[in-house]
Design a protein around this motif. Structure first.
Motif, short mmCIF file in Angstrom:
data_model
loop_
_atom_site.label_atom_id
_atom_site.label_comp_id
_atom_site.label_asym_id
_atom_site.label_seq_id
_atom_site.Cartn_x
_atom_site.Cartn_y
_atom_site.Cartn_z
N SER A 217 -0.93 27.44 27.88
CA SER A 217 -2.21 27.81 27.26
C SER A 217 -2.25 27.39 25.80
N LEU A 218 -3.49 27.23 25.33
CA LEU A 218 -3.72 26.82 23.94
C LEU A 218 -5.01 27.45 23.47
N SER A 219 -4.98 28.10 22.33
CA SER A 219 -6.19 28.67 21.75
C SER A 219 -6.48 27.97 20.43
N VAL A 220 -7.72 27.54 20.27
CA VAL A 220 -8.06 26.79 19.06
C VAL A 220 -9.46 27.19 18.61
N GLN A 221 -9.65 27.14 17.32
CA GLN A 221 -10.94 27.51 16.76
C GLN A 221 -11.92 26.33 16.88
N GLU A 222 -13.16 26.67 17.11
CA GLU A 222 -14.20 25.65 17.20
C GLU A 222 -14.19 24.78 15.94
N GLY A 223 -14.30 23.47 16.14
CA GLY A 223 -14.30 22.54 15.02
C GLY A 223 -12.93 22.00 14.67
N ARG A 224 -11.88 22.68 15.13
CA ARG A 224 -10.52 22.23 14.83
C ARG A 224 -10.05 21.26 15.89
N ILE A 225 -8.87 20.72 15.70
CA ILE A 225 -8.30 19.78 16.65
C ILE A 225 -7.50 20.51 17.72
N SER A 226 -7.67 20.09 18.95
CA SER A 226 -6.83 20.56 20.06
C SER A 226 -5.86 19.44 20.39
N ILE A 227 -4.60 19.79 20.50
CA ILE A 227 -3.58 18.79 20.88
C ILE A 227 -2.85 19.30 22.12
N PHE B 206 0.79 15.18 39.07
CA PHE B 206 0.14 16.04 38.10
C PHE B 206 1.12 16.95 37.37
N GLY B 207 0.75 17.32 36.16
CA GLY B 207 1.40 18.41 35.47
C GLY B 207 0.77 19.73 35.92
N ALA B 208 1.31 20.83 35.42
CA ALA B 208 0.84 22.15 35.84
C ALA B 208 -0.43 22.60 35.15
N GLY B 209 -0.83 21.87 34.13
CA GLY B 209 -2.09 22.20 33.46
C GLY B 209 -1.89 23.03 32.21
N THR B 210 -2.82 22.90 31.28
CA THR B 210 -2.86 23.70 30.06
C THR B 210 -4.25 24.31 29.95
N GLN B 211 -4.30 25.62 29.86
CA GLN B 211 -5.57 26.33 29.70
C GLN B 211 -5.95 26.30 28.22
N VAL B 212 -7.07 25.68 27.92
CA VAL B 212 -7.56 25.62 26.54
C VAL B 212 -8.71 26.60 26.37
N VAL B 213 -8.61 27.40 25.33
CA VAL B 213 -9.70 28.32 24.98
C VAL B 213 -10.15 27.98 23.56
N VAL B 214 -11.40 27.63 23.43
CA VAL B 214 -11.97 27.32 22.12
C VAL B 214 -12.80 28.51 21.67
N THR B 215 -12.40 29.09 20.57
CA THR B 215 -13.09 30.29 20.08
C THR B 215 -14.09 29.94 18.98
N PRO B 216 -15.22 30.64 18.95
CA PRO B 216 -16.26 30.34 17.95
C PRO B 216 -15.76 30.61 16.52
#
Lengths: 117, 114
Positions: B10-20, B104-114
């Motif tokens: 999993s990955l949590s990132v703020q809106e407008g920022r970069i997700s890697i 396939f890989g197992a996946g990464t759940q990305v959550v982008v928060t406002p």
């Protein structure tokens, strides 16, 4: 765009029964379809490749008598889990491609969640 | 034997920022790599790909980087948007992807928060 419909999306069955999952390409002819299985927190694992009108090719470790795949037409492939047991409970998903396309135009179904009691 | 690994579930990132998002593979014969995006109750959809003859491919906000020597690839999303919240799968293929068989890989759940 290309659409693949997978049915049922969710099924519960008793141990020992057989379950059939359908994968249909709605607006294109799918000469090749792929069946995957995903256990919780694990990768999508390729189970088999089915080509229209011929026998499916199974990946190593996948029992072909357990997971029967039929691809009798250019728009339909079916996966039958025979004599299902609780360890067969998983998420099954299909994808389809056309003859001349590369991997980036594989179209996936939404998947089928199988629970065997 | 998982040949494609995504070690961050999993990955949590703020809106407008970069997700890697990162992905590692073990089979040096893989020569075509893809990223798929999956929303709940839908199948994975193709996002971006890269051939092993390149080290970077860009498509709008999405850029994939490939480091063959490290057997590593990454997906950058800039800027991240709430609609990017999804599960991202890394996939690898042989023969330029022409056969359509993907690992396939197992996946990464990305959550982008406002």
């Amino acid at each position: 765009g290309a659409v693949v419909s997978q049915h049922p999306s969710w099924v519960i069955c008793k141990s020992g029964t057989s379950v059939k999952i359908e994968c249909r390409s709605l607006d294109f002819q799918a000469t090749t379809m792929f069946w995957y299985r995903q256990f919780p927190k694990q990768s999508l694992m390729l189970m088999a490749t089915s080509n229209e009108g011929s026998k499916a090719t199974y990946e190593q470790g996948v029992e072909k008598d357990k997971f029967l795949i039929n691809h009798a037409s250019l728009t339909l492939s079916t996966l039958t889990v025979t004599s299902a047991h609780p360890e067969d409970s998983s998420f099954y998903i299909c994808s389809a491609r056309t003859r001349s396309s590369g991997a980036n135009v594989l179209t996936f179904g939404a998947g089928s969640r199988l629970t065997v009691l | 034997d998982q040949q494609v690994k995504q070690n961050s579930p999993s990955l949590s990132v703020q809106e407008g920022r970069i997700s890697i998002l990162n992905c590692d593979y073990t089979n040096s014969m893989f020569d075509y790599f893809l990223w798929y995006k999956k929303y709940p109750a839908e199948g994975p959809t193709f996002l971006i790909s890269i051939s092993s003859i390149k080290d970077k491919n860009e498509d709008g906000r999405f850029t994939v980087f490939l480091n063959k020597s490290a057997k590593h690839l990454s997906l950058h999303i800039v800027p991240s948007q709430p609609g990017d919240s999804a599960v991202y799968f890394c996939a690898a293929s042989l023969f330029g992807g022409s056969w359509g068989k993907l690992q396939f890989g197992a996946g990464t759940q990305v959550v982008v928060t406002p």
